[in-house]
Motif scaffolding. Sequence first.
Motif, PDB file in Angstrom:
ATOM      1  N   ASP A 268     -19.286  18.889   9.735  1.00 37.52           N
ATOM      2  CA  ASP A 268     -19.751  19.196   8.375  1.00 37.52           C
ATOM      3  C   ASP A 268     -18.518  19.571   7.555  1.00 37.52           C
ATOM      4  N   PRO A 269     -17.639  18.573   7.309  1.00 40.93           N
ATOM      5  CA  PRO A 269     -16.352  18.852   6.654  1.00 40.93           C
ATOM      6  C   PRO A 269     -16.474  19.551   5.301  1.00 40.93           C
ATOM      7  N   GLU A 270     -17.546  19.285   4.569  1.00 41.67           N
ATOM      8  CA  GLU A 270     -17.718  19.921   3.262  1.00 41.67           C
ATOM      9  C   GLU A 270     -17.873  21.433   3.375  1.00 41.67           C
ATOM     10  N   HIS A 271     -18.248  21.889   4.576  1.00 43.69           N
ATOM     11  CA  HIS A 271     -18.446  23.329   4.804  1.00 43.69           C
ATOM     12  C   HIS A 271     -17.487  23.855   5.867  1.00 43.69           C
TER      13      HIS A 271
ATOM     14  N   PRO B 188     -26.658  22.211   5.530  1.00 41.65           N
ATOM     15  CA  PRO B 188     -26.041  21.838   4.258  1.00 41.65           C
ATOM     16  C   PRO B 188     -27.021  21.254   3.256  1.00 41.65           C
TER      17      PRO B 188
END
Length: 52
Positions: A19-22, A40
């Motif tokens: 979950d790269p965005e987080h 997410p």
Amino acid sequence: MDLYRCTQCGYVYNPALGDPEHGVKPGTAFEDLPDTWKCPRCGAPKSRFKKI
């Protein structure tokens, strides 16, 4: 690694993608996610996920 589905919205956590965005890098097992991690998509806590 196992996939986990959010029982609230159906989002599937795939460890291969992370979950790269987080801040979760690809290859991170669900068990290794911090307890503060949330879905997410809907914000459900980690405890709302079931292994699929």
